[in-house]
Design a protein around this motif. Structure first.
Motif, short mmCIF file in Angstrom:
data_model
loop_
_atom_site.label_atom_id
_atom_site.label_comp_id
_atom_site.label_asym_id
_atom_site.label_seq_id
_atom_site.Cartn_x
_atom_site.Cartn_y
_atom_site.Cartn_z
N TRP A 189 0.84 -1.22 0.00
CA TRP A 189 0.00 0.00 0.00
C TRP A 189 0.87 1.25 0.00
O TRP A 189 0.41 2.33 -0.37
N ASP A 190 2.13 1.12 0.42
CA ASP A 190 2.97 2.32 0.56
C ASP A 190 4.16 2.33 -0.41
O ASP A 190 5.17 2.98 -0.18
N PRO A 243 3.66 16.72 6.36
CA PRO A 243 4.57 16.26 5.30
C PRO A 243 5.62 15.27 5.81
O PRO A 243 6.06 15.36 6.95
N ILE A 244 6.01 14.34 4.94
CA ILE A 244 7.20 13.51 5.15
C ILE A 244 8.37 14.45 4.87
O ILE A 244 8.68 14.75 3.73
N LEU A 255 7.46 11.22 9.69
CA LEU A 255 7.25 12.59 9.19
C LEU A 255 8.42 13.52 9.49
O LEU A 255 8.83 14.32 8.64
N LEU A 256 8.93 13.51 10.67
CA LEU A 256 10.15 14.25 11.07
C LEU A 256 10.16 15.73 10.68
O LEU A 256 11.18 16.22 10.15
N PRO A 257 9.06 16.46 10.94
CA PRO A 257 9.08 17.88 10.54
C PRO A 257 10.14 18.68 11.27
O PRO A 257 10.63 19.69 10.73
N CYS A 309 13.55 8.10 7.01
CA CYS A 309 12.37 7.43 7.57
C CYS A 309 12.05 6.21 6.72
O CYS A 309 12.44 6.13 5.55
N PRO A 310 11.33 5.24 7.30
CA PRO A 310 11.07 3.98 6.57
C PRO A 310 10.37 4.17 5.22
O PRO A 310 10.73 3.52 4.24
N TRP A 311 9.35 5.05 5.16
CA TRP A 311 8.66 5.26 3.88
C TRP A 311 9.64 5.77 2.81
O TRP A 311 9.62 5.32 1.67
N GLY A 312 10.45 6.75 3.20
CA GLY A 312 11.39 7.33 2.23
C GLY A 312 12.45 6.33 1.82
O GLY A 312 12.78 6.21 0.63
#
Lengths: 297, 297
Positions: free
Chosen positions: A102-103, A180-181, A242-244, A187-190
């Protein structure tokens, strides 16, 4: 009015019209959907071209999710700007495994031009949005001024908005983002998406990462700064996707020092219930930069 | 705060909270979901009890559809009223055929107390909403004033709102409806649902039909009248499922003569894109009747 785009549906809402459009994309080599909201002003007078807000959606979204649930329409009408909602990836490209996560893959183009063999023919969302979609819309919709454009987005799309803004100094009048990412390289998504689309060389990731780009940015700085809202009850924020704060830290000593306006809002999650709660604030932010501050709102 | 209801989710949105609740219903003999939006005022001060708007949804909807897409939250917050979103039928009652049609059975309780053998044990949405749900909420939420309540809804829920208002003189301070099924005894949806739930005797249908009830109504009449919006591009309007003109015709010579304010709006369809476009107008209509006209909106 459309020559490049096919109109799949035209829905009257809040006095204007939401157009569900599709077109054959040369960049992605697939058929792409896009929604465009044209406020009432578009139909009342063609004398003055209307500015545009580009809204980039998050993981899994089609152009319909934000059109239905982010509630840009009332503010688009009050101020008089159009809103463009692109899709989040090619769909049906026929790449093995594209629908497995999904990601990643379908619904997760991550607004990059892929460089790895498997993905590079179709996963070109960066060039698709900036070099194909916007010029094509400009060609079909003469009543819109794509030279007076701002950018925003949510989650993956919030990253996309920050990334595209920082990669293209002067192109967008203003930028904002919802959860925002902000530092995808960390991060895992990135890591998953950059790794698969761009390969292991982190120098290639840095070209898209807002927290890397901001320190090298040398273009015009909107005086309202960068508006960000992130919910403190957002599970992805808590999971450090996300780590803003990394973007704020990276802005220290740059032209954006003090201008990354991060609002960490108590109680809010990652959903459209969160986005729609702050759409009004983001609309006001962009309207000002787009020269629409004389609105009644 | 909840004793009767179980809180399945609590979502911060527009400064207030959307509660997704569930409870075991005695009327339907099933577990029922209900959403309640509590505006910011509910949490700021318990000194003054807040009025309530009951929103009845249309065919197929759960409590989540309107919560996500009808956009009541900003107006609820501006004026200071809570919004209750009931479900549209029992779910999982185990009646043969209950899931066979999209417009009958599950998701289509039609806000009646069924009298036919097959349905009468569970399909009691009239009594469920008025005699069980509202009193139970009043018991669990002491900060809400269920004596100061208005009613609205969409399509089947628009019919439900008109029907419940007219059946209970003085109970609701005001009523409005979005594309209501206005004369169900004379349209395919109404014939199918009334026929199955109530049987062939049309005298039983008349007890629920707004275009029948209005001529017999002898209660207080809100001075703002009955506010209705129906889209002229609504395919169900074109297919004569809605028949709002029949309600206007039936009101002639009654206490509502001239007070059924039917707005047939050009270009609008039957979707949430239509509902959300007019939520603001309906919120203002009800706020006034609920004594909230001093709001800043």
């Amino acid at each position: 009015m459309s020559k490049i785009f096919k109109t799949e549906a035209e829905i009257t809402t809040f006095g204007g019209k939401l157009l569900k459009l599709s077109h054959a994309s040369k960049e992605t080599k697939t058929n792409m959907d896009v929604n465009v909201y044209l406020p009432a002003q578009f139909f009342q007078s063609q004398a003055k071209k209307l500015p545009v807000l580009l809204y980039l959606s998050g993981l899994t979204c089609t152009p319909n999710n934000a059109s239905e649930k982010a509630f840009w329409q009332p503010y688009s009408n009050e101020y008089g700007f159009a809103v463009v909602f692109p899709d989040t990836s090619p769909r049906g490209a026929g790449i093995e495994g594209e629908d497995d996560s999904w990601d990643f893959g379908t619904g997760a183009g991550f607004y990059v031009d892929a460089e790895t063999e498997k993905w590079k023919e179709n996963y070109r969302m960066y060039s698709y949005v900036l070099k194909e979609l916007l010029p094509s819309l400009a060609s079909d919709f003469e009543g819109l001024d794509f030279g007076n454009i701002s950018i925003t987005g949510h989650s993956m799309g919030g990253y996309g908005a920050l990334s595209m803004f920082l990669q293209n100094p002067g192109k967008f009048k203003s930028v904002s983002a919802f959860s925002p990412i902000s530092n995808p390289s960390n991060c895992p998504w990135g890591e998953k998406n950059f790794g698969n689309y761009l390969g292991p060389d982190k120098a290639k990731w840095a070209k898209y990462d807002p927290s890397e780009l901001i320190s090298k940015y040398n273009g015009p700085v909107p005086k309202e700064g960068i508006l960000i809202h992130t919910g403190l009850a957002d599970n992805f924020y808590k999971a450090k996707q996300l780590l803003p704060e990394n973007l704020v830290a990276a802005s220290k000593g740059t032209k954006f020092d003090g201008l990354v306006k991060l609002n960490l809002v108590e109680g809010y999650d990652h959903s459209y219930y969160f986005i729609s709660s702050f759409t009004k604030d983001h609309a006001a932010h962009h309207a000002k930069a787009l020269g629409l501050s004389g609105s009644k709102l």
